[in-house]
Design a protein around this motif. Structure first.
Motif, PDB file in Angstrom:
ATOM      1  N   GLU A 153       0.828  -1.201   0.000  1.00  0.00           N
ATOM      2  CA  GLU A 153       0.000   0.000   0.000  1.00  0.00           C
ATOM      3  C   GLU A 153       0.867   1.258   0.000  1.00  0.00           C
ATOM      4  O   GLU A 153       0.573   2.228  -0.700  1.00  0.00           O
ATOM      5  CB  GLU A 153      -0.937   0.002   1.201  1.00  0.00           C
ATOM      6  N   ARG A 154       1.930   1.242   0.780  1.00  0.00           N
ATOM      7  CA  ARG A 154       2.840   2.394   0.858  1.00  0.00           C
ATOM      8  C   ARG A 154       3.541   2.610  -0.489  1.00  0.00           C
ATOM      9  O   ARG A 154       3.648   3.739  -0.956  1.00  0.00           O
ATOM     10  CB  ARG A 154       3.869   2.138   1.963  1.00  0.00           C
ATOM     11  N   GLN A 155       3.991   1.539  -1.110  1.00  0.00           N
ATOM     12  CA  GLN A 155       4.637   1.660  -2.424  1.00  0.00           C
ATOM     13  C   GLN A 155       3.670   2.219  -3.458  1.00  0.00           C
ATOM     14  O   GLN A 155       4.037   3.074  -4.266  1.00  0.00           O
ATOM     15  CB  GLN A 155       5.191   0.315  -2.870  1.00  0.00           C
ATOM     16  N   ASP A 156       2.427   1.738  -3.425  1.00  0.00           N
ATOM     17  CA  ASP A 156       1.427   2.231  -4.377  1.00  0.00           C
ATOM     18  C   ASP A 156       1.147   3.716  -4.142  1.00  0.00           C
ATOM     19  O   ASP A 156       1.000   4.484  -5.091  1.00  0.00           O
ATOM     20  CB  ASP A 156       0.126   1.441  -4.253  1.00  0.00           C
ATOM     21  N   THR A 157       1.094   4.120  -2.895  1.00  0.00           N
ATOM     22  CA  THR A 157       0.813   5.510  -2.557  1.00  0.00           C
ATOM     23  C   THR A 157       1.937   6.433  -3.013  1.00  0.00           C
ATOM     24  O   THR A 157       1.691   7.542  -3.483  1.00  0.00           O
ATOM     25  CB  THR A 157       0.622   5.663  -1.027  1.00  0.00           C
ATOM     26  N   LEU A 158       3.164   5.977  -2.865  1.00  0.00           N
ATOM     27  CA  LEU A 158       4.320   6.832  -3.145  1.00  0.00           C
ATOM     28  C   LEU A 158       4.905   6.689  -4.544  1.00  0.00           C
ATOM     29  O   LEU A 158       5.840   7.407  -4.890  1.00  0.00           O
ATOM     30  CB  LEU A 158       5.416   6.551  -2.111  1.00  0.00           C
ATOM     31  N   LYS A 159       4.372   5.794  -5.366  1.00  0.00           N
ATOM     32  CA  LYS A 159       5.010   5.508  -6.653  1.00  0.00           C
ATOM     33  C   LYS A 159       5.050   6.712  -7.594  1.00  0.00           C
ATOM     34  O   LYS A 159       5.922   6.790  -8.448  1.00  0.00           O
ATOM     35  CB  LYS A 159       4.362   4.305  -7.335  1.00  0.00           C
ATOM     36  N   ASN A 160       4.158   7.663  -7.427  1.00  0.00           N
ATOM     37  CA  ASN A 160       4.139   8.825  -8.320  1.00  0.00           C
ATOM     38  C   ASN A 160       4.818  10.053  -7.709  1.00  0.00           C
ATOM     39  O   ASN A 160       4.771  11.136  -8.292  1.00  0.00           O
ATOM     40  CB  ASN A 160       2.704   9.169  -8.703  1.00  0.00           C
ATOM     41  N   ILE A 161       5.435   9.910  -6.557  1.00  0.00           N
ATOM     42  CA  ILE A 161       6.127  11.012  -5.900  1.00  0.00           C
ATOM     43  C   ILE A 161       7.583  11.042  -6.387  1.00  0.00           C
ATOM     44  O   ILE A 161       8.284  10.033  -6.332  1.00  0.00           O
ATOM     45  CB  ILE A 161       6.110  10.851  -4.363  1.00  0.00           C
ATOM     46  N   THR A 162       8.010  12.201  -6.860  1.00  0.00           N
ATOM     47  CA  THR A 162       9.397  12.323  -7.311  1.00  0.00           C
ATOM     48  C   THR A 162      10.305  12.607  -6.120  1.00  0.00           C
ATOM     49  O   THR A 162       9.842  13.020  -5.055  1.00  0.00           O
ATOM     50  CB  THR A 162       9.553  13.478  -8.321  1.00  0.00           C
ATOM     51  N   LYS A 163      11.611  12.400  -6.318  1.00  0.00           N
ATOM     52  CA  LYS A 163      12.575  12.711  -5.265  1.00  0.00           C
ATOM     53  C   LYS A 163      12.529  14.194  -4.922  1.00  0.00           C
ATOM     54  O   LYS A 163      12.626  14.576  -3.764  1.00  0.00           O
ATOM     55  CB  LYS A 163      13.986  12.304  -5.682  1.00  0.00           C
ATOM     56  N   ALA A 164      12.378  15.023  -5.922  1.00  0.00           N
ATOM     57  CA  ALA A 164      12.324  16.470  -5.695  1.00  0.00           C
ATOM     58  C   ALA A 164      11.125  16.834  -4.822  1.00  0.00           C
ATOM     59  O   ALA A 164      11.245  17.650  -3.891  1.00  0.00           O
ATOM     60  CB  ALA A 164      12.258  17.212  -7.024  1.00  0.00           C
ATOM     61  N   GLU A 165       9.965  16.233  -5.107  1.00  0.00           N
ATOM     62  CA  GLU A 165       8.776  16.488  -4.287  1.00  0.00           C
ATOM     63  C   GLU A 165       8.984  15.999  -2.859  1.00  0.00           C
ATOM     64  O   GLU A 165       8.608  16.670  -1.889  1.00  0.00           O
ATOM     65  CB  GLU A 165       7.547  15.791  -4.887  1.00  0.00           C
ATOM     66  N   PHE A 166       9.589  14.840  -2.736  1.00  0.00           N
ATOM     67  CA  PHE A 166       9.860  14.266  -1.418  1.00  0.00           C
ATOM     68  C   PHE A 166      10.720  15.212  -0.589  1.00  0.00           C
ATOM     69  O   PHE A 166      10.397  15.545   0.537  1.00  0.00           O
ATOM     70  CB  PHE A 166      10.546  12.903  -1.583  1.00  0.00           C
ATOM     71  N   TRP A 167      11.849  15.663  -1.170  1.00  0.00           N
ATOM     72  CA  TRP A 167      12.760  16.535  -0.429  1.00  0.00           C
ATOM     73  C   TRP A 167      12.136  17.906  -0.158  1.00  0.00           C
ATOM     74  O   TRP A 167      12.374  18.501   0.887  1.00  0.00           O
ATOM     75  CB  TRP A 167      14.101  16.662  -1.151  1.00  0.00           C
ATOM     76  N   HIS A 168      11.328  18.377  -1.058  1.00  0.00           N
ATOM     77  CA  HIS A 168      10.622  19.639  -0.837  1.00  0.00           C
ATOM     78  C   HIS A 168       9.712  19.512   0.396  1.00  0.00           C
ATOM     79  O   HIS A 168       9.674  20.416   1.246  1.00  0.00           O
ATOM     80  CB  HIS A 168       9.804  20.016  -2.078  1.00  0.00           C
ATOM     81  N   ASP A 169       8.989  18.411   0.479  1.00  0.00           N
ATOM     82  CA  ASP A 169       8.108  18.182   1.632  1.00  0.00           C
ATOM     83  C   ASP A 169       8.905  18.085   2.929  1.00  0.00           C
ATOM     84  O   ASP A 169       8.484  18.612   3.963  1.00  0.00           O
ATOM     85  CB  ASP A 169       7.274  16.913   1.429  1.00  0.00           C
ATOM     86  N   ILE A 170      10.056  17.425   2.889  1.00  0.00           N
ATOM     87  CA  ILE A 170      10.903  17.315   4.075  1.00  0.00           C
ATOM     88  C   ILE A 170      11.348  18.702   4.534  1.00  0.00           C
ATOM     89  O   ILE A 170      11.287  19.032   5.721  1.00  0.00           O
ATOM     90  CB  ILE A 170      12.141  16.420   3.800  1.00  0.00           C
ATOM     91  N   GLU A 171      11.794  19.522   3.589  1.00  0.00           N
ATOM     92  CA  GLU A 171      12.234  20.878   3.930  1.00  0.00           C
ATOM     93  C   GLU A 171      11.093  21.696   4.534  1.00  0.00           C
ATOM     94  O   GLU A 171      11.294  22.433   5.497  1.00  0.00           O
ATOM     95  CB  GLU A 171      12.810  21.593   2.697  1.00  0.00           C
TER      96      GLU A 171
END
Length: 65
Positions: A40-58
């Motif tokens: 479920e987690r893989q399916d949820t995150l499969k369309n998230i790019t690394k750039a989006e991920f790091w932006h959210d972390i920041e």
């Protein structure tokens, strides 16, 4: 606090408040869940790019400060 410490403290708090027998009953009632969290987690995150991920972390780091 690492996960094992959290689990130990949580269990101790339950035993202190409920006693050992009712703690076991409580944990049995809560169950272990169902489904496949990893898939479920893989399916949820499969369309998230690394750039989006790091932006959210920041953003989270900035909000925390």
């Amino acid at each position: 606090m690492i996960p094992i410490e959290l689990k130990q403290k949580g269990y101790q708090a339950l035993v202190k408040e409920l006693g050992q027998v009712d703690t076991i009953r409580f944990l049995q009632e809560m169950g272990w869940g169902n489904g496949d969290y990893t898939k479920e987690r893989q399916d949820t995150l499969k369309n998230i790019t690394k750039a989006e991920f790091w932006h959210d972390i920041e953003q989270m780091r900035e909000e925390k400060q």
